[in-house]
Design a protein around this motif. Structure first.
Motif, PDB file in Angstrom:
ATOM      1  N   ASP A  13      41.500  96.316   5.706  1.00  0.00           N
ATOM      2  CA  ASP A  13      42.688  96.945   5.822  1.00  0.00           C
ATOM      3  C   ASP A  13      43.654  96.379   4.903  1.00  0.00           C
ATOM      4  OD1 ASP A  13      41.944  98.676   7.972  1.00  0.00           O
ATOM      5  OD2 ASP A  13      43.272  97.471   9.486  1.00  0.00           O
ATOM      6  N   ALA A  14      43.592  95.008   4.633  1.00  0.00           N
ATOM      7  CA  ALA A  14      44.369  94.520   3.532  1.00  0.00           C
ATOM      8  C   ALA A  14      44.139  94.826   2.229  1.00  0.00           C
ATOM      9  CB  ALA A  14      44.421  92.759   3.617  1.00  0.00           C
ATOM     10  N   THR A  15      42.825  94.998   2.074  1.00  0.00           N
ATOM     11  CA  THR A  15      42.292  95.391   0.726  1.00  0.00           C
ATOM     12  C   THR A  15      42.823  97.010   0.368  1.00  0.00           C
ATOM     13  OG1 THR A  15      40.317  94.039   0.807  1.00  0.00           O
ATOM     14  CG2 THR A  15      40.034  95.737  -0.752  1.00  0.00           C
ATOM     15  N   ARG A  16      42.667  97.741   1.377  1.00  0.00           N
ATOM     16  CA  ARG A  16      42.813  99.041   1.155  1.00  0.00           C
ATOM     17  C   ARG A  16      44.201  99.226   1.076  1.00  0.00           C
ATOM     18  NH1 ARG A  16      44.607 102.474   5.014  1.00  0.00           N
ATOM     19  NH2 ARG A  16      43.818 101.007   6.796  1.00  0.00           N
ATOM     20  N   LEU A  17      45.066  98.551   1.498  1.00  0.00           N
ATOM     21  CA  LEU A  17      46.568  98.767   1.508  1.00  0.00           C
ATOM     22  C   LEU A  17      47.022  97.916   0.415  1.00  0.00           C
ATOM     23  CD1 LEU A  17      47.618  98.704   5.442  1.00  0.00           C
ATOM     24  CD2 LEU A  17      47.314 100.592   3.877  1.00  0.00           C
ATOM     25  N   TRP A  18      46.255  97.049  -0.252  1.00  0.00           N
ATOM     26  CA  TRP A  18      46.691  96.228  -1.375  1.00  0.00           C
ATOM     27  C   TRP A  18      47.630  95.275  -0.913  1.00  0.00           C
ATOM     28  CZ3 TRP A  18      47.742  99.707  -6.191  1.00  0.00           C
ATOM     29  CH2 TRP A  18      46.650 100.609  -6.237  1.00  0.00           C
ATOM     30  N   ILE A  19      47.404  94.699   0.241  1.00  0.00           N
ATOM     31  CA  ILE A  19      48.216  93.633   0.899  1.00  0.00           C
ATOM     32  C   ILE A  19      47.469  92.393   0.757  1.00  0.00           C
ATOM     33  CG2 ILE A  19      49.258  92.628   2.962  1.00  0.00           C
ATOM     34  CD1 ILE A  19      49.772  95.666   3.928  1.00  0.00           C
TER      35      ILE A  19
END
Length: 148
Positions: A62-68
């Motif tokens: 999720d963090a990678t997908r959202l660039w977080i």
């Protein structure tokens, strides 16, 4: 190489629900575990290596997908603290700073290693060998000295 364990439908649902709000007890209830034992079930599920690994992998994806990343979150929190400062909202500033402190690891427990020498070790052994009467007598002597 070991095959990855197969999760049950309810365990998979627990993972999905846990990722909503990171509340293990509520996630267990929403996943179909009984309300009375939900806290215990959540603890058991969260300490299961396969489940905690799956949660970690989903969070990372999720963090990678959202660039977080940590830096983006920190920047957003600092911006929120500045907005609270401009609005003269001390509670908002404190809440933001608390989150920043958590992210930075300021609340992480610290481990202290205390190395006692042979003399301290011998003293500990002597005190541990004392009877209750001897210990109470020693406490009385210490109390009398500290009251002077």
């Amino acid at each position: 190489m070991f095959p990855s364990p197969v999760l049950t439908a309810r365990q998979t649902r627990f993972i999905d629900e846990y990722l909503v709000d990171a509340n293990g007890t509520q996630a267990a209830i929403r996943a179909g575990y009984g309300a009375a034992g939900a806290r215990v079930a959540a603890h058991r599920l969260l300490t299961n290596v396969a489940i905690s690994s799956a949660i970690g992998a989903r969070q990372k994806a999720d963090a990678t997908r959202l660039w977080i990343d940590r830096e983006n979150v920190l920047a957003g929190l600092l911006e929120a603290v500045e907005m609270a400062r401009e609005q003269r909202n001390p509670a908002g500033m404190i809440a933001g700073l608390r989150e920043i402190a958590k992210l930075m690891g300021f609340y992480a427990p610290t481990a202290a290693k205390v190395d006692v020498g042979l003399r301290a070790s011998a003293e500990r052994d002597r005190i541990e060998a004392m009877t209750d009467v001897e210990l109470f007598s020693l406490i009385g002597e210490i109390s009398a000295v500290t009251q002077i």
